[in-house]
Design a protein around this motif. Structure first.
Motif, mmCIF file in Angstrom:
data_model
loop_
_atom_site.group_PDB
_atom_site.id
_atom_site.type_symbol
_atom_site.label_atom_id
_atom_site.label_comp_id
_atom_site.label_asym_id
_atom_site.label_seq_id
_atom_site.Cartn_x
_atom_site.Cartn_y
_atom_site.Cartn_z
ATOM 1 N N THR A 169 28.560 112.776 24.634
ATOM 2 C CA THR A 169 28.916 111.375 24.427
ATOM 3 C C THR A 169 27.853 110.676 23.600
ATOM 4 O O THR A 169 26.727 111.162 23.463
ATOM 5 C CB THR A 169 29.056 110.653 25.778
ATOM 6 N N THR A 170 28.235 109.509 23.065
ATOM 7 C CA THR A 170 27.315 108.738 22.211
ATOM 8 C C THR A 170 27.146 107.286 22.655
ATOM 9 O O THR A 170 26.267 106.591 22.151
ATOM 10 C CB THR A 170 27.802 108.740 20.757
ATOM 11 N N LEU A 171 27.972 106.814 23.566
ATOM 12 C CA LEU A 171 27.888 105.414 24.006
ATOM 13 C C LEU A 171 26.549 105.123 24.690
ATOM 14 O O LEU A 171 25.986 105.976 25.379
ATOM 15 C CB LEU A 171 29.003 105.104 25.011
ATOM 16 N N TYR A 177 42.279 119.506 26.796
ATOM 17 C CA TYR A 177 40.969 119.365 27.433
ATOM 18 C C TYR A 177 40.739 117.942 27.901
ATOM 19 O O TYR A 177 41.107 116.986 27.234
ATOM 20 C CB TYR A 177 39.863 119.864 26.496
ATOM 21 N N TRP A 178 40.093 117.832 29.072
ATOM 22 C CA TRP A 178 39.925 116.569 29.785
ATOM 23 C C TRP A 178 38.641 115.836 29.394
ATOM 24 O O TRP A 178 37.638 116.454 29.041
ATOM 25 C CB TRP A 178 39.853 116.826 31.281
ATOM 26 N N ARG A 203 36.536 120.862 21.492
ATOM 27 C CA ARG A 203 37.611 120.048 22.053
ATOM 28 C C ARG A 203 37.077 119.037 23.062
ATOM 29 O O ARG A 203 37.536 117.885 23.101
ATOM 30 C CB ARG A 203 38.668 120.947 22.698
ATOM 31 N N LEU A 204 36.129 119.446 23.885
ATOM 32 C CA LEU A 204 35.541 118.512 24.842
ATOM 33 C C LEU A 204 34.794 117.388 24.135
ATOM 34 O O LEU A 204 34.815 116.233 24.577
ATOM 35 C CB LEU A 204 34.611 119.257 25.799
ATOM 36 N N THR A 205 34.139 117.708 23.028
ATOM 37 C CA THR A 205 33.466 116.682 22.240
ATOM 38 C C THR A 205 34.478 115.719 21.637
ATOM 39 O O THR A 205 34.284 114.495 21.623
ATOM 40 C CB THR A 205 32.624 117.330 21.137
ATOM 41 N N ALA A 206 35.585 116.264 21.151
ATOM 42 C CA ALA A 206 36.615 115.434 20.525
ATOM 43 C C ALA A 206 37.269 114.499 21.534
ATOM 44 O O ALA A 206 37.486 113.310 21.248
ATOM 45 C CB ALA A 206 37.667 116.323 19.866
ATOM 46 N N VAL A 207 37.587 115.001 22.726
ATOM 47 C CA VAL A 207 38.246 114.133 23.699
ATOM 48 C C VAL A 207 37.266 113.093 24.230
ATOM 49 O O VAL A 207 37.663 111.954 24.540
ATOM 50 C CB VAL A 207 38.883 114.956 24.836
ATOM 51 N N ALA A 208 35.980 113.430 24.317
ATOM 52 C CA ALA A 208 34.985 112.431 24.715
ATOM 53 C C ALA A 208 34.905 111.316 23.680
ATOM 54 O O ALA A 208 34.810 110.128 24.034
ATOM 55 C CB ALA A 208 33.624 113.091 24.899
ATOM 56 N N ALA A 209 34.960 111.674 22.399
ATOM 57 C CA ALA A 209 34.898 110.662 21.342
ATOM 58 C C ALA A 209 36.095 109.723 21.397
ATOM 59 O O ALA A 209 35.967 108.504 21.206
ATOM 60 C CB ALA A 209 34.816 111.342 19.982
ATOM 61 N N VAL A 210 37.277 110.263 21.659
ATOM 62 C CA VAL A 210 38.475 109.424 21.780
ATOM 63 C C VAL A 210 38.347 108.488 22.988
ATOM 64 O O VAL A 210 38.701 107.305 22.919
ATOM 65 C CB VAL A 210 39.732 110.301 21.899
ATOM 66 N N GLU A 255 44.510 102.458 27.034
ATOM 67 C CA GLU A 255 45.553 103.480 26.921
ATOM 68 C C GLU A 255 46.228 103.469 25.555
ATOM 69 O O GLU A 255 46.523 104.536 25.000
ATOM 70 C CB GLU A 255 46.559 103.309 28.056
ATOM 71 N N THR A 256 46.473 102.308 24.979
ATOM 72 C CA THR A 256 47.072 102.292 23.638
ATOM 73 C C THR A 256 46.106 102.844 22.597
ATOM 74 O O THR A 256 46.525 103.494 21.635
ATOM 75 C CB THR A 256 47.506 100.867 23.240
ATOM 76 N N THR A 257 44.811 102.634 22.806
ATOM 77 C CA THR A 257 43.817 103.152 21.861
ATOM 78 C C THR A 257 43.766 104.672 21.876
ATOM 79 O O THR A 257 43.763 105.319 20.824
ATOM 80 C CB THR A 257 42.427 102.563 22.175
ATOM 81 N N VAL A 258 43.740 105.264 23.077
ATOM 82 C CA VAL A 258 43.636 106.722 23.124
ATOM 83 C C VAL A 258 44.949 107.380 22.707
ATOM 84 O O VAL A 258 44.950 108.455 22.095
ATOM 85 C CB VAL A 258 43.157 107.231 24.503
ATOM 86 N N VAL A 259 46.075 106.751 23.023
ATOM 87 C CA VAL A 259 47.357 107.302 22.580
ATOM 88 C C VAL A 259 47.436 107.294 21.059
ATOM 89 O O VAL A 259 47.907 108.254 20.434
ATOM 90 C CB VAL A 259 48.532 106.521 23.203
ATOM 91 N N ALA A 260 46.958 106.220 20.439
ATOM 92 C CA ALA A 260 46.968 106.140 18.978
ATOM 93 C C ALA A 260 46.115 107.242 18.357
ATOM 94 O O ALA A 260 46.364 107.658 17.216
ATOM 95 C CB ALA A 260 46.478 104.776 18.527
ATOM 96 N N ALA A 261 45.127 107.722 19.109
ATOM 97 C CA ALA A 261 44.260 108.799 18.617
ATOM 98 C C ALA A 261 44.793 110.179 18.965
ATOM 99 O O ALA A 261 44.137 111.183 18.672
ATOM 100 C CB ALA A 261 42.851 108.628 19.179
ATOM 101 N N GLY A 262 45.970 110.246 19.585
ATOM 102 C CA GLY A 262 46.591 111.531 19.876
ATOM 103 C C GLY A 262 46.373 112.059 21.267
ATOM 104 O O GLY A 262 46.837 113.159 21.593
ATOM 105 N N ALA A 263 45.667 111.303 22.127
ATOM 106 C CA ALA A 263 45.383 111.762 23.483
ATOM 107 C C ALA A 263 46.401 111.197 24.469
ATOM 108 O O ALA A 263 47.178 110.300 24.138
ATOM 109 C CB ALA A 263 43.975 111.360 23.895
ATOM 110 N N ARG A 264 46.358 111.746 25.681
ATOM 111 C CA ARG A 264 47.245 111.281 26.757
ATOM 112 C C ARG A 264 46.384 110.734 27.885
ATOM 113 O O ARG A 264 45.598 111.476 28.483
ATOM 114 C CB ARG A 264 48.106 112.432 27.276
#
Length: 402
Positions: free
Chosen positions: A392-394, A268-269, A186-193, A219-228
Motif C-alpha cells: 500500500t501507499t496511503l 484476489y482480495w 494482483r494483490l498490489t493491483a487490488v490494494a491500489a484500487v 463502491e462506485t469508485t472500485v467498480v469503475a476500476a474493475g473490482a467488486r
C-alpha cells in the motif's frame, strides 16, 4: 482479466504432492478452482451450497488440468488459463446445433464437451469418469473436502475402492501460503484500487455526509476500476465500536472517520483499514492511533521467514502496549491474504504456522472502545529475508481532513 498467467504456485503444489505421496489433487471450492485454472465459476459463486465444478491436477502433468463441470457451465472452459487435458460436462442442458452451421473453434470445443461428449448424470459421476479415463482410479488422491456435500467423499471411496482418497483442503491451503510474482502483482493491483476508493471517501467527507453516501463513493469508485466490492465498513466517531452495524447518524466536525474496506480484482482480495479525523482529533484518539501504528511498524520491521504466527502476534501486541495502550488485547492481529481473504498464516496468540519467503501478511491492530469508537490500521506486506515490502501507499498516520 488483467494478466494471462496462472496464479497457482505449481512448483510448491507438486513439491507438496511429492512429500505426501499424492498422484492427484482435486479442487472443489470457488477459490481453489480459480487458483488452479483462472476460472471464476458461476456455479460455485451463485450456488455456493450446491454448485459443483472440479479441477483435477495430476502429478505427472501438473501443467494441464482436467475439468468436471455441469453442461450448463461448460462454456467457462474457454476461460481456463492452463492447457486443458480433458473436460467433462455432467447433467442435462440443451444447446441445439443448427443444420449446416459451421462452428468456430471455441464453439466446436463447447459442442464436444456439452453436446456430443460423455454425459455423466452427476458431478460425482463426472469426476469418477475423469479419474478412470486418466488412469487415476487406483491412485492416491487428495480432494478438497470444503466444497463437497456431506457424505460425498464416502460415496467417492465406495465408487473407487482401489483409490486412496484423502482430505485435500490443507494441501491447497499450504500451497497458497507462498505467493508467486503473479499473485503479488494482483494483490498490489487490488490494494491500489482499494486505496483509490478510500481517497474518494475522504474527498467526499464533510459535515452532514451520511454513511450511505460514503459507502456509495467507495463502491462506485472500485467498480469503475474493475473490482467488486466485498465489504465496506465506514463509521463515524463512537459509532465505530459497532463497526458492522448500520448507522444513520451524519458525520460531524470532530468525528473520527473509520474505514475497513475490501474488494476483489482478478480473483484476489484486499482488506485495508484507515482512520481519519474531520477536524483536529482529541489527544487521546491521536495517542491511541499512534500506538496502533507502532504495532504495525514493529510487525513490518521484524516479521521474517521462519517466524511463527504466535511470535509475530506477541511482538506486535507488546509494541502497542509499550506505545501508550497498556491494556491492549486482541484475538488476532492479521492473516494471510490471496484468493481468500484469510489465507495462511493467521497471526494469533496460539498459531505455530510459520511465515515463509513470499508469504503476504495482511496486518492489523484494531482497537474498539465504547465512547471512543474504532481505532485501526491495516495493510498487506510481503515477507522476504531481505526486508518486508508494503503493498500500500496511503499515509498511515492519523490524517486530518476537511
Amino acid at each position: 482479466m488483467e494478466g494471462a498467467a496462472v496464479p497457482a504456485n505449481r512448483e510448491r503444489l507438486t513439491a507438496r504432492m511429492d512429500a505426501l505421496g499424492l498422484d492427484a489433487v482435486v479442487a472443489t471450492t470457488y477459490e481453489n478452482v480459480y487458483y488452479l485454472t483462472g476460472v471464476s465459476s458461476v456455479a460455485l459463486e451463485v450456488f455456493p451450497h450446491s454448485g459443483q465444478f472440479y479441477a483435477v491436477v495430476a502429478r505427472d502433468r501438473p501443467d494441464r488440468v482436467r475439468l468436471v463441470t455441469s453442461r450448463c457451465d461448460a462454456d467457462q472452459v474457454q476461460d481456463v488459463l492452463p492447457p486443458v487435458a480433458s473436460a467433462v460436462g455432467y447433467g442435462t442442458f440443451h444447446r441445439e446445433r443448427g443444420e449446416d452451421v459451421v462452428l468456430t473453434g471455441e464453439e466446436e470445443t463447447l459442442w464436444r464437451i456439452a453436446g456430443e461428449g460423455p454425459a455423466p448424470a452427476t458431478a460425482l459421476d463426472g469426476l469418477m469418469h475423469t479419474l478412470r479415463a486418466a488412469g487415476l482410479d487406483r491412485a492416491r488422491i487428495a480432494v478438497d473436502e470444503e466444497g463437497v456435500p456431506f457424505g460425498w467423499l464416502d460415496a467417492l471411496r465406495e465408487a473407487l475402492p482401489g483409490a486412496d482418497v484423502r482430505l485435500g483442503a490443507e494441501v491447497l491451503r499450504w500451497t497458497r501460503k507462498v505467493k508467486t510474482p503473479e499473485e503479488i502483482r494482483r494483490l498490489t493491483a487490488v490494494a491500489a484500487v482499494t486505496e483509490r476508493g478510500i481517497r474518494a471517501v475522504t474527498a467526499a467527507a464533510r459535515p452532514g455526509a451520511t454513511q450511505r453516501e460514503l459507502v456509495r463513493e467507495f463502491e462506485t469508485t472500485v467498480v469503475a476500476a474493475g473490482a467488486r466490492p466485498k465489504f465496506t465498513l465506514i463509521r463515524f466517531g463512537r459509532g465505530g465500536v459497532a463497526g458492522q452495524a448500520a448507522s444513520r447518524e451524519p458525520l460531524r466536525r470532530g468525528d473520527s472517520l473509520w474505514l475497513d474496506v475490501g474488494c476483489v480484482l482478478d480473483g484476489y482480495w484486499s482488506d485495508i483499514a484507515r482512520l481519519y479525523s474531520l477536524g483536529e482529533p482529541s489527544e487521546r484518539l491521536a495517542r491511541y492511533h499512534a500506538a496502533m501504528v507502532a504495532g504495525e511498524d514493529r510487525a513490518l520491521a521484524e516479521a521474517r521467514p521462519g517466524m511463527t504466527g504466535k511470535e509475530l502476534f506477541d511482538l506486535a501486541v507488546e509494541a502497542v502496549r509499550e506505545s501508550g495502550v497498556p491494556h491492549y488485547r486482541r484475538h488476532h492481529v492479521g492473516h494471510g491474504i490471496g484468493v481468500e481473504i484469510y489465507d495462511p498464516v493467521l497471526i494469533t496468540p496460539d498459531n505455530d504456522d510459520r511465515l515463509e519467503e513470499g508469504t503476504v501478511v495482511n496486518f492489523e491492530t484494531p482497537y474498539y472502545e465504547f465512547g471512543l469508537g474504532a481505532v485501526q490500521i491495516e495493510d498487506p506486506f510481503v515477507v522476504t529475508a531481505g526486508g518486508n515490502r508494503l503493498l500500500t501507499t496511503l499515509e498511515r498516520r492519523l490524517t486530518v481532513i476537511g
